[in-house]
Motif scaffolding. Sequence first.
Motif, PDB file in Angstrom:
ATOM      1  N   VAL B 253       0.702  -1.521  -0.325  1.00  0.00           N
ATOM      2  CA  VAL B 253       0.220  -0.061  -0.308  1.00  0.00           C
ATOM      3  C   VAL B 253       1.204   1.608  -0.295  1.00  0.00           C
ATOM      4  O   VAL B 253       1.904   1.581   0.570  1.00  0.00           O
ATOM      5  CB  VAL B 253      -1.224   0.074   0.924  1.00  0.00           C
ATOM      6  CG1 VAL B 253       0.037   0.404   2.342  1.00  0.00           C
ATOM      7  CG2 VAL B 253      -2.060   1.317   0.982  1.00  0.00           C
ATOM      8  N   SER B 254       0.603   1.882  -0.717  1.00  0.00           N
ATOM      9  CA  SER B 254       1.233   3.634  -0.715  1.00  0.00           C
ATOM     10  C   SER B 254       1.704   4.077   0.764  1.00  0.00           C
ATOM     11  O   SER B 254       0.380   4.415   1.126  1.00  0.00           O
ATOM     12  CB  SER B 254       0.661   4.651  -1.298  1.00  0.00           C
ATOM     13  OG  SER B 254      -1.130   4.761  -1.107  1.00  0.00           O
ATOM     14  N   CYS B 255       2.541   4.552   1.301  1.00  0.00           N
ATOM     15  CA  CYS B 255       2.150   4.517   2.650  1.00  0.00           C
ATOM     16  C   CYS B 255       1.802   5.890   3.270  1.00  0.00           C
ATOM     17  O   CYS B 255       1.556   6.859   2.240  1.00  0.00           O
ATOM     18  CB  CYS B 255       4.169   5.198   2.409  1.00  0.00           C
ATOM     19  SG  CYS B 255       4.848   5.720   4.306  1.00  0.00           S
ATOM     20  N   GLY B 262       8.705   8.614  -0.422  1.00  0.00           N
ATOM     21  CA  GLY B 262       9.979   8.541   0.869  1.00  0.00           C
ATOM     22  C   GLY B 262       9.712   9.016   2.363  1.00  0.00           C
ATOM     23  O   GLY B 262      10.416   9.795   3.034  1.00  0.00           O
ATOM     24  N   CYS B 263       9.800   7.850   2.944  1.00  0.00           N
ATOM     25  CA  CYS B 263      10.098   9.005   4.770  1.00  0.00           C
ATOM     26  C   CYS B 263      10.999   7.080   5.450  1.00  0.00           C
ATOM     27  O   CYS B 263      10.067   6.543   4.857  1.00  0.00           O
ATOM     28  CB  CYS B 263       8.392   8.992   5.532  1.00  0.00           C
ATOM     29  SG  CYS B 263       7.127   7.613   5.492  1.00  0.00           S
ATOM     30  N   PRO B 264      11.070   7.057   6.372  1.00  0.00           N
ATOM     31  CA  PRO B 264      11.244   5.939   7.057  1.00  0.00           C
ATOM     32  C   PRO B 264      10.268   5.007   7.766  1.00  0.00           C
ATOM     33  O   PRO B 264      11.133   3.677   7.910  1.00  0.00           O
ATOM     34  CB  PRO B 264      11.920   6.602   8.535  1.00  0.00           C
ATOM     35  CG  PRO B 264      11.689   8.157   8.552  1.00  0.00           C
ATOM     36  CD  PRO B 264      11.221   8.582   7.176  1.00  0.00           C
ATOM     37  N   VAL B 265       9.656   5.405   7.913  1.00  0.00           N
ATOM     38  CA  VAL B 265       8.188   4.140   7.727  1.00  0.00           C
ATOM     39  C   VAL B 265       7.689   3.479   6.277  1.00  0.00           C
ATOM     40  O   VAL B 265       8.175   2.298   6.979  1.00  0.00           O
ATOM     41  CB  VAL B 265       6.614   4.959   7.807  1.00  0.00           C
ATOM     42  CG1 VAL B 265       5.217   3.968   8.101  1.00  0.00           C
ATOM     43  CG2 VAL B 265       6.964   5.788   9.586  1.00  0.00           C
ATOM     44  N   GLY B 270       8.294   4.434  -0.359  1.00  0.00           N
ATOM     45  CA  GLY B 270       7.181   4.895  -0.450  1.00  0.00           C
ATOM     46  C   GLY B 270       5.786   3.853  -0.665  1.00  0.00           C
ATOM     47  O   GLY B 270       4.910   4.228  -0.669  1.00  0.00           O
ATOM     48  N   TRP B 271       6.375   2.219  -0.458  1.00  0.00           N
ATOM     49  CA  TRP B 271       5.330   1.402  -0.411  1.00  0.00           C
ATOM     50  C   TRP B 271       5.464   0.342   1.123  1.00  0.00           C
ATOM     51  O   TRP B 271       6.809   0.322   1.151  1.00  0.00           O
ATOM     52  CB  TRP B 271       5.673   0.990  -1.802  1.00  0.00           C
ATOM     53  CG  TRP B 271       5.576   1.784  -2.877  1.00  0.00           C
ATOM     54  CD1 TRP B 271       6.346   1.751  -3.613  1.00  0.00           C
ATOM     55  CD2 TRP B 271       3.909   1.738  -3.596  1.00  0.00           C
ATOM     56  NE1 TRP B 271       5.045   2.193  -4.968  1.00  0.00           N
ATOM     57  CE2 TRP B 271       3.723   2.049  -4.850  1.00  0.00           C
ATOM     58  CE3 TRP B 271       3.005   0.944  -2.922  1.00  0.00           C
ATOM     59  CZ2 TRP B 271       2.705   2.501  -5.595  1.00  0.00           C
ATOM     60  CZ3 TRP B 271       1.739   1.404  -3.975  1.00  0.00           C
ATOM     61  CH2 TRP B 271       1.756   1.918  -5.231  1.00  0.00           C
ATOM     62  N   ILE B 272       4.311   0.123   1.501  1.00  0.00           N
ATOM     63  CA  ILE B 272       4.896  -0.248   2.865  1.00  0.00           C
ATOM     64  C   ILE B 272       4.307  -2.285   2.330  1.00  0.00           C
ATOM     65  O   ILE B 272       2.954  -2.165   1.737  1.00  0.00           O
ATOM     66  CB  ILE B 272       3.722   0.266   3.808  1.00  0.00           C
ATOM     67  CG1 ILE B 272       4.843   1.439   4.117  1.00  0.00           C
ATOM     68  CG2 ILE B 272       3.660  -0.847   5.009  1.00  0.00           C
ATOM     69  CD1 ILE B 272       4.169   2.189   4.773  1.00  0.00           C
ATOM     70  N   GLU B 273       4.628  -3.630   2.891  1.00  0.00           N
ATOM     71  CA  GLU B 273       4.621  -3.910   2.545  1.00  0.00           C
ATOM     72  C   GLU B 273       3.441  -4.898   3.715  1.00  0.00           C
ATOM     73  O   GLU B 273       3.217  -4.860   4.613  1.00  0.00           O
ATOM     74  CB  GLU B 273       5.786  -5.295   2.661  1.00  0.00           C
ATOM     75  CG  GLU B 273       5.229  -6.975   1.974  1.00  0.00           C
ATOM     76  CD  GLU B 273       6.361  -7.681   2.626  1.00  0.00           C
ATOM     77  OE1 GLU B 273       7.658  -6.938   2.729  1.00  0.00           O
ATOM     78  OE2 GLU B 273       6.844  -8.627   3.188  1.00  0.00           O
TER      79      GLU B 273
END
Lengths: 764, 331
Positions: B253-255, B262-265, B270-273
């Motif tokens: 999912v897009s962050c 783009g960020c530390p999370v 830019g994407w989170i699994e």
Amino acid sequence: MRAPLSWLREYVRVDATAEEIARRLAVSSLEVDRVIEMGVEDVGDNLSYLRVGRVLSADKHPNADKLQLCQLDTGEGEPRQIVCGAWNFGVGATVAVGLPGVLLPGFPAPLDERPLRGELSRGMILAEDEIGLGSDHAGIMILPDGIEPGTPLSDVLPVHEQVLDLTPTMNRVDLLSMVGLAREVATLFDGELLPIAVDDPPALETEPVDVTVEDPLGCPRYLARVFRGVTVAPSPMWLRARLHAAGMRSISNVVDVTNYVMHVYGSPLHVFDRTKLEGGRIVVRRATAGEEIRTLDGIPRKLDTRDLLITDGEKAVALAAIMGGEDSEVTDATTEVLLEAANFEPIGIMGSSERLGLRTEGSNRWEKGVDPYQAEAAAVLASRLLVDFTGAELTGSTDIHSGLPERPVVRLRTDRTDRIVGLVVSSEEQRSILDRLGFEVSEDWDVTVPTWRARDVTREIDVIEEVARVVLPRVPRTMPLRRLVEGHLTGDQRLRRVLEDVLTGAGFSEAYTWSLVANDPDPSAIRLSDPMSGDQAILRTTLIHGLVEAARENVDAGNAGIRLFEFARVYLPSDEQLPEERWRVAGIAAGGFDAARAAVEVVYDALHLGLRVRRAQRPFLHPGKAGETDAGWLGELHPALLDGSWGVFELDVATLIGPVPERILYDDVITFPPLRQDIAVVVEEEVEAAALVDVILEAGAPELREARVFDVYRGDQVGEGRKSVAIHLSFQVPDRTLSDDDALVVRQRVVAALADRFEAELRG
Amino acid sequence: MDAEALEREGLAAAAAAISADAVEAVRIEFLGRKSAIKQALRDVRDRETGMTLNAVRERLETAIDERESVLARAELDARLTQERVDVTLPVGGQTRGSLHLITQIRREVEDIFLGLGYRVVDGREVETTRYNFDGLNFPAGHPARSPLATLFIDEETVLRTETSPSQIRTMEMQQPPVYMVSLGRTYRRDTPDATHSPIFHQVEGLVVDEGITLADLTGTLDLLFKKLFGEQRRSEFRTHYFPFTEPSIEAYVSCHICDGDGCPVCRHSGWIEVGGAGMVDPRLFEFVGYDPERYSGFAFGWGLERIAMLRHEFPDLRELWRNDLRFSRQF
């Protein structure tokens, strides 16, 4: 797996940046952890300050014993003076030079001209670690002779490198190789695969190679080659640089070749010092129970009969597929080498690797099932490089196998691809994708799977996945049709939510505690065969202990108003293979017995259930403040378990909600209002409220609708060992309003019954 | 008697009364049994005089009543003004409990899928290797079958390593169409740290019907992401491998923090699994006796802890097991 891009581009011609390649691979092929930038930054004209130089003179610095004052030809016409701290070179050496202005990795600012001990230094002669090509800082880099001074260093060495850090899924061991990655990139970008052209070195004076495979299931192929006249030395700079970029350490030319070729083809190789093998022989067999081998890392490993060994017929020389033995290791003194390019069965290797706690680059590939066909290509490339780098001669070769596996053939229906993916992919495109991936597709769509995918792709659906993953970015977002379906919670699920809501409404916060516990009151509770720790050894049969710990944590944290409940399963031993799993709801609350009783009352009330509590005993409860209901127990926690007074309860959810009425019928309590009266009776201390109420309701039926104890008084007026119980009575019938006279009659029946049953005296 | 003068006098007296008692005294004086007007009414002989006097009496009554109610209102106002409290002062009293964060997310997910026509299935936590591995097409030698990865009770009984065995049990129990989600505890041999726990929670989804496609899966997950992380979220799907699905994908999912910049999370990607998914492998259909030529399906299974941590930005999963009210009452 680290794939340096300059290396990858040697096998595939593609017009795409590292970032583009990484993005596309991540979607369609394998996980890309990151793109690593290595070496000298490629910004502006930074790389142009790195040149090849030739040493014209090198003399001791007049003012410093540890420094050399050098004049170099850097292709500028004029010699360039550089002060250098290394001594591993002399006049005529070809070296790498950084000119003033270059920004080197790890340096805060560009290099500038400066006097060192009174002599101007106009640049820097470079060691491999200074430009990120290796970790060696023992001396400066010596380049091969014959490179023209002034040549840009980036023409000779990968001074700037981008490296893909990759993790393939376990079915894609073929992607743990540069050729596999190149094929993938070529498919995704429609690029051109560039074949590796290598000539197998000729074997001039051949000798027999004695290899016996006693366990062909564990070792389906063993290809061995013998080399004589080996000179072990450092590898050439380009190879060292490549291995460094790929995350491997350079050891020696012989060992580096095996690592390099493993990286190219994904088929791990091993080399033995052949003079350490008894009779130069190889015997592949299972270990005997208790047999030992000292592996390359110097650790003795105790084996069992499941571990596969490479032996020389006398002693173990390698733990097959995992790590070589120390005794047969190639050293600087080695002159004869036996090269092993084998194939090993994955499951046994994984078992050994797990049992021994030993994972290596080799075992990581073998345990996923390496293509046995790759062994030959790997042997050929390794032979070529060994001959080229070590001056050795190939003197013998053997290849033991009993037939290599057939390639699977699968019939593909291209319309089935569309029906599975939900996207129309033209049959031309499907054919083209499969073709680029190395599948052979016949006119009638018989698809022959390439050897390196033969384990993974055996059915039509597997072939469909190959197409699907390539077109994945184009797959639309639709919703299933959902004809003939309707969603609802079951009655039990709905009531579970009611319970959760009632308890949170009553101020309880939900806790989650571990289903695995150190101790359980039930001695037959189920134990794990091999728990992670003693704290997580038993599947609990009650929730209470987890809640006590949770309450304790909150007390220690200084929290006030602690009320916790948990809704979870317990696991009751049964005669079946599987335990009986039952939902329980349990709670703990500051405030002693009353807090537990209040919570249980509200739970029963919310479910439209009558609550009946009987006196009971539980080892973890206060002996005088413990009761049970049909569904569980409640009481005050035994003070030995937690300081303070805590109300606790635990109810079996299925038992609790079993009697919940499905439909509630209207009861007319409005048309003819009730007549209310209170009475107080004096009874012995032991008589419990519930017993009184039972007798009252029985005697008062049918006009007496409700009897509820609202006060208990003890004192001088009622006498020692006795108590006065005040009871609220409510008289009501559905067809008329009762008069005081009606009530009096019923009340007399009640009082008589109480006197008869409990010797109760009416008070006041 | 001068009715007019009497009325003037009475109205003036009522207006002059400044308390409830004074009004009552006026009422007795002018309207009481011994008042002049009552006397006059008793003595009246002609109709006209009677009507005049009654009219005067009614007007006096009205005036006195009005005066009484004005004064009563003033007294109430004065009392209420004195009863002022500090409304900013908290009183405590009712304490609110809270559902565990994972329960809240569980319900959210359940409700989303209930609305889509799915059912909620309660799976078992202790499972046979037949349902946990064989039925899900885990090959012999798969690392998950190892006691290094899985908690065993005996050789054929495990603590389920994912919620997927409920897929097999559901398909064995009923014919298609199947639309179900199953949520609950799962177990793996992981040492507890900030992002691992040997006990964790998964949501499992399974759809089996005629004509189910990979596009249906990506559409469903895209919807779920928007519900869980915000309507402006985008989704991306990447190829993956699981024994029980083919093709298999991993959903991203897009962050929600940087919206893809783009960020530390999102570790600057830019994407989170979020988790795995795929089309049900035909072997599962064969195992349960469904016709893989007629039916296709999709399945997904994700960790709820991960969703909770991502959405609420807390760094350590162990908070979910510590049950500290300072944590749980925030949600």
